[in-house]
Design a protein around this motif. Structure first.
Motif, PDB file in Angstrom:
ATOM      1  N   GLU A 159      27.238  61.458  41.453  1.00 28.74           N
ATOM      2  CA  GLU A 159      27.923  60.642  40.392  1.00 28.74           C
ATOM      3  C   GLU A 159      26.905  60.411  39.358  1.00 28.74           C
ATOM      4  O   GLU A 159      25.904  59.423  39.603  1.00 28.74           O
ATOM      5  CB  GLU A 159      28.707  59.657  41.061  1.00 28.74           C
ATOM      6  N   TRP A 160      27.118  60.824  38.176  1.00 26.93           N
ATOM      7  CA  TRP A 160      26.356  60.593  36.983  1.00 26.93           C
ATOM      8  C   TRP A 160      27.098  59.819  36.062  1.00 26.93           C
ATOM      9  O   TRP A 160      28.185  59.985  35.708  1.00 26.93           O
ATOM     10  CB  TRP A 160      25.812  61.919  36.497  1.00 26.93           C
ATOM     11  N   THR A 161      26.382  58.504  35.785  1.00 28.56           N
ATOM     12  CA  THR A 161      26.834  58.018  34.400  1.00 28.56           C
ATOM     13  C   THR A 161      25.639  58.344  33.202  1.00 28.56           C
ATOM     14  O   THR A 161      24.613  57.867  33.560  1.00 28.56           O
ATOM     15  CB  THR A 161      26.980  56.372  34.880  1.00 28.56           C
ATOM     16  N   ASP A 162      26.425  58.758  32.126  1.00 28.51           N
ATOM     17  CA  ASP A 162      25.510  59.099  31.218  1.00 28.51           C
ATOM     18  C   ASP A 162      25.677  58.394  29.821  1.00 28.51           C
ATOM     19  O   ASP A 162      26.759  58.046  29.507  1.00 28.51           O
ATOM     20  CB  ASP A 162      25.681  60.604  30.874  1.00 28.51           C
ATOM     21  N   ARG A 163      24.591  57.862  29.149  1.00 31.92           N
ATOM     22  CA  ARG A 163      24.804  57.190  28.216  1.00 31.92           C
ATOM     23  C   ARG A 163      24.025  57.640  26.962  1.00 31.92           C
ATOM     24  O   ARG A 163      22.799  57.845  27.082  1.00 31.92           O
ATOM     25  CB  ARG A 163      24.305  55.481  28.173  1.00 31.92           C
ATOM     26  N   GLY A 164      24.752  57.923  25.814  1.00 34.29           N
ATOM     27  CA  GLY A 164      24.062  58.400  24.451  1.00 34.29           C
ATOM     28  C   GLY A 164      23.187  57.368  23.942  1.00 34.29           C
ATOM     29  O   GLY A 164      23.352  56.152  23.889  1.00 34.29           O
ATOM     30  N   ILE A 165      21.991  57.675  23.427  1.00 34.60           N
ATOM     31  CA  ILE A 165      21.198  56.759  22.724  1.00 34.60           C
ATOM     32  C   ILE A 165      21.055  57.463  21.307  1.00 34.60           C
ATOM     33  O   ILE A 165      20.454  58.716  20.896  1.00 34.60           O
ATOM     34  CB  ILE A 165      19.635  56.684  23.251  1.00 34.60           C
ATOM     35  N   PHE A 166      21.243  56.878  20.239  1.00 27.91           N
ATOM     36  CA  PHE A 166      21.578  57.391  18.932  1.00 27.91           C
ATOM     37  C   PHE A 166      20.720  56.722  17.947  1.00 27.91           C
ATOM     38  O   PHE A 166      20.245  55.484  17.992  1.00 27.91           O
ATOM     39  CB  PHE A 166      22.899  57.226  18.322  1.00 27.91           C
ATOM     40  N   ASP A 167      20.156  57.654  16.846  1.00 28.70           N
ATOM     41  CA  ASP A 167      19.334  57.008  15.733  1.00 28.70           C
ATOM     42  C   ASP A 167      20.025  56.245  14.590  1.00 28.70           C
ATOM     43  O   ASP A 167      21.500  56.165  14.768  1.00 28.70           O
ATOM     44  CB  ASP A 167      18.400  58.114  15.208  1.00 28.70           C
ATOM     45  N   GLU A 168      19.816  55.677  13.598  1.00 29.28           N
ATOM     46  CA  GLU A 168      20.390  55.029  12.694  1.00 29.28           C
ATOM     47  C   GLU A 168      21.441  55.820  12.073  1.00 29.28           C
ATOM     48  O   GLU A 168      22.455  55.240  11.422  1.00 29.28           O
ATOM     49  CB  GLU A 168      19.504  54.264  11.710  1.00 29.28           C
TER      50      GLU A 168
END
Length: 199
Positions: A159-168
């Protein structure tokens, strides 16, 4: 004057150095040959030097605090039993904790050469790509199940929990993924469903 004249100093120009709002010290010019008036250019140059020095000290303190914070963060990640990695939208790993490296048989020193597709079944690769593309600033996280190939070659459900990291600008620059082996849970659930169907 009483303290400086015995040292042979006849004229002194001193400017304070501030680090943030705190007084840190001072910087100055002195003249031992004759008394003199300091020019505006000399005063401005010394003030500029004091400002540059104060800013450099403040930046060094901030870098030290950031490094300490990053070290604490990495220590926390390394101590987790969950599989934790970060990767670019193209699938190249930028970080993996010890649990992740052990599970997939990756040399920790070669993490940045690792592509996350390597341990995903080919039919699931497109689903993983679609999941990455679905991450947005408004909906930065997603949970999914996937079959992954462990270091010993066995296919396991994770089971994978993915969270995106975004620039400005809102561009996805990295994904942080946390994986948990739930293979036994999936097998038990399937067995229970099978038992219910046959009774």
């Amino acid at each position: 004057r009483k303290r400086l004249q015995p040292q042979g100093l006849l004229s002194v120009l001193v400017v304070p150095i501030f680090v943030g709002d705190d007084w840190w010290g001072f910087i100055g010019f002195d003249e031992a040959k004759w008394e003199r008036q300091w020019s505006t250019a000399e005063v401005d140059a010394l003030r500029g030097a004091a400002g540059i020095l104060g800013a450099a000290i403040e930046r060094r303190r901030a870098e030290r605090a950031l490094n300490q914070s990053e070290a604490r963060y990495l220590a926390i990640l390394q101590d987790q039993f969950d599989l934790i990695c970060r990767y670019t939208p193209e699938g190249r790993a930028t970080f993996a904790n010890e649990a992740y490296c052990r599970y997939f048989g990756i040399n920790p020193e070669e993490v940045k050469n690792h592509m996350i597709w390597a341990h995903v079944l080919q039919p699931d690769v497109e689903a993983l790509r679609a999941k990455i593309e679905s991450l947005t600033r408004k909906q930065p996280a997603g949970i999914s199940l996937a079959r992954n190939r462990r270091a010993d070659g066995e296919m396991r459900w994770l089971e994978w929990t993915d969270r995106g990291i975004f620039d400005e600008t809102g561009q996805l620059i990295e994904v942080q993924a946390v994986g948990r082996d739930i293979d036994e849970e999936v097998r038990l659930r399937k067995q229970l469903e099978e038992n219910l169907r046959t009774t």
